[in-house]
Scaffold this motif. Structure first.
Motif, PDB file in Angstrom:
ATOM      1  N   VAL A 277      23.416 -14.791  18.449  1.00 11.96           N
ATOM      2  CA  VAL A 277      22.351 -14.235  19.284  1.00 11.96           C
ATOM      3  C   VAL A 277      21.675 -13.116  18.492  1.00 11.96           C
ATOM      4  O   VAL A 277      22.357 -12.215  18.002  1.00 11.96           O
ATOM      5  N   TYR A 278      20.355 -13.193  18.382  1.00 15.01           N
ATOM      6  CA  TYR A 278      19.589 -12.172  17.665  1.00 15.01           C
ATOM      7  C   TYR A 278      18.341 -11.829  18.458  1.00 15.01           C
ATOM      8  O   TYR A 278      17.657 -12.718  18.962  1.00 15.01           O
ATOM      9  N   VAL A 279      18.034 -10.538  18.540  1.00 17.15           N
ATOM     10  CA  VAL A 279      16.856 -10.061  19.252  1.00 17.15           C
ATOM     11  C   VAL A 279      15.972  -9.311  18.260  1.00 17.15           C
ATOM     12  O   VAL A 279      16.466  -8.539  17.426  1.00 17.15           O
TER      13      VAL A 279
ATOM     14  N   SER B 198      34.630  -8.846  14.034  1.00 13.10           N
ATOM     15  CA  SER B 198      35.349  -8.963  15.306  1.00 13.10           C
ATOM     16  C   SER B 198      35.180 -10.399  15.804  1.00 13.10           C
ATOM     17  O   SER B 198      34.075 -10.930  15.816  1.00 13.10           O
ATOM     18  N   VAL B 199      36.297 -11.009  16.205  1.00 14.71           N
ATOM     19  CA  VAL B 199      36.255 -12.368  16.718  1.00 14.71           C
ATOM     20  C   VAL B 199      36.452 -12.299  18.227  1.00 14.71           C
ATOM     21  O   VAL B 199      37.441 -11.738  18.712  1.00 14.71           O
ATOM     22  N   MET B 200      35.483 -12.847  18.952  1.00 14.69           N
ATOM     23  CA  MET B 200      35.555 -12.877  20.409  1.00 14.69           C
ATOM     24  C   MET B 200      35.532 -14.341  20.856  1.00 14.69           C
ATOM     25  O   MET B 200      34.997 -15.199  20.153  1.00 14.69           O
ATOM     26  N   GLN B 201      36.090 -14.602  22.027  1.00 16.22           N
ATOM     27  CA  GLN B 201      36.208 -15.977  22.498  1.00 16.22           C
ATOM     28  C   GLN B 201      35.984 -16.044  24.000  1.00 16.22           C
ATOM     29  O   GLN B 201      36.423 -15.166  24.749  1.00 16.22           O
TER      30      GLN B 201
ATOM     31  N   ASN C 111      29.392  -3.817  15.277  1.00 16.19           N
ATOM     32  CA  ASN C 111      28.242  -3.892  16.171  1.00 16.19           C
ATOM     33  C   ASN C 111      28.710  -3.814  17.626  1.00 16.19           C
ATOM     34  O   ASN C 111      28.889  -4.827  18.297  1.00 16.19           O
ATOM     35  N   GLU C 112      28.916  -2.590  18.101  1.00 19.90           N
ATOM     36  CA  GLU C 112      29.454  -2.379  19.447  1.00 19.90           C
ATOM     37  C   GLU C 112      28.517  -2.872  20.536  1.00 19.90           C
ATOM     38  O   GLU C 112      28.970  -3.260  21.613  1.00 19.90           O
ATOM     39  N   THR C 113      27.215  -2.866  20.290  1.00 19.38           N
ATOM     40  CA  THR C 113      26.274  -3.387  21.283  1.00 19.38           C
ATOM     41  C   THR C 113      26.515  -4.870  21.502  1.00 19.38           C
ATOM     42  O   THR C 113      26.588  -5.342  22.638  1.00 19.38           O
ATOM     43  N   SER C 114      26.665  -5.610  20.421  1.00 13.19           N
ATOM     44  CA  SER C 114      26.921  -7.045  20.546  1.00 13.19           C
ATOM     45  C   SER C 114      28.274  -7.313  21.192  1.00 13.19           C
ATOM     46  O   SER C 114      28.411  -8.215  22.027  1.00 13.19           O
ATOM     47  N   VAL C 115      29.278  -6.524  20.833  1.00 12.61           N
ATOM     48  CA  VAL C 115      30.593  -6.667  21.459  1.00 12.61           C
ATOM     49  C   VAL C 115      30.469  -6.447  22.962  1.00 12.61           C
ATOM     50  O   VAL C 115      30.992  -7.216  23.772  1.00 12.61           O
ATOM     51  N   ALA C 116      29.734  -5.415  23.379  1.00 12.09           N
ATOM     52  CA  ALA C 116      29.568  -5.109  24.803  1.00 12.09           C
ATOM     53  C   ALA C 116      28.818  -6.224  25.527  1.00 12.09           C
ATOM     54  O   ALA C 116      29.183  -6.593  26.655  1.00 12.09           O
TER      55      ALA C 116
END
Length: 166
Positions: free
Chosen positions: A87-89, A158-161, A126-131
Motif C-alpha cells: 500500500v502506497y499513498v 516488520s512482518v505482519m499477518q 514505518n510506524e504509520t504503516s504498522v498502525a
C-alpha cells in the motif's frame, strides 16, 4: 474518493509514487527508479487475483492518490493461498485515511479471491504503516533484522499477518 481496479492509464500516477519512494524513502527496497515501461509491465503482470487498485479523487478519474496490490507470496505451489500486500499513498495526500481505505478494499479482494492469509512486510520502522495494518486486523508476527541496506543504513522489516479464513 473512489477506489477502483487499476488500469494501464494509471501507470504514470503509480510511477510517480513509486519513484519518489525509491529515491527518497525506505519503504521500497529498489535503488534505481523505474521507467514508465517497467511500471506498465508491472501493472500488466498483476491481473486477476493478484490485483492492483487505485484511489482517485471524486470526479477525477485520472489522478492517483494512492495504490495497493496483492502479489504472490512465494513461487512454490504450497504458498498459493498466501499473498503479500503493498500500500502506497502519494506524499501530498498522506494522513487522510487513503491508505486504510485501500488496505480495507484490498483485504476484501483477497477474501473474495479465496486467499487464506495476507502478509505485509513493512520496512524501516514505518510506524504509520504498522498502525494502519493493525487497525485492519493485522498482527505483528516477526521482525527480519537488517535484511536491507539503503542510504547507507541497515533496515529491519516488520512482518505482519492477517488470517482471512479459519
Amino acid at each position: 474518493m473512489a477506489i477502483r481496479a487499476a488500469r494501464l492509464a494509471d501507470a504514470e500516477g503509480i510511477l510517480e509514487i513509486v519513484n519518489h519512494e525509491i529515491l527518497n524513502g525506505v519503504s521500497i527496497f529498489e535503488l534505481a527508479p523505474r521507467t514508465l515501461a517497467d511500471q506498465r509491465t508491472w501493472l500488466q503482470d498483476r491481473a486477476g487475483v493478484h490485483a492492483v487498485i487505485v484511489a482517485t479523487p471524486d470526479g477525477d478519474d485520472h489522478t492517483v492518490l494512492g495504490f495497493a496490490s496483492l502479489s504472490p507470496f512465494h513461487t512454490r505451489p504450497a504458498y498459493n493461498t498466501t499473498v503479500e500486500n503493498s500500500v502506497y499513498v502519494h506524499r501530498d495526500h498522506r494522513g487522510q485515511g487513503i491508505g486504510r481505505a485501500l488496505l480495507e478494499e484490498l483485504v476484501g479482494l483477497a477474501k473474495s479471491h479465496g486467499f487464506h492469509t495476507v502478509i505485509a512486510r513493512i520496512s524501516g520502522g514505518n510506524e504509520t504503516s504498522v498502525a494502519v495494518h493493525r487497525s485492519v486486523g493485522f498482527e505483528l508476527v516477526g521482525t527480519e533484522r537488517q535484511v536491507g541496506r539503503k542510504f547507507g543504513r541497515w533496515l529491519d522489516v516488520s512482518v505482519m499477518q492477517l488470517m482471512l479464513a479459519d
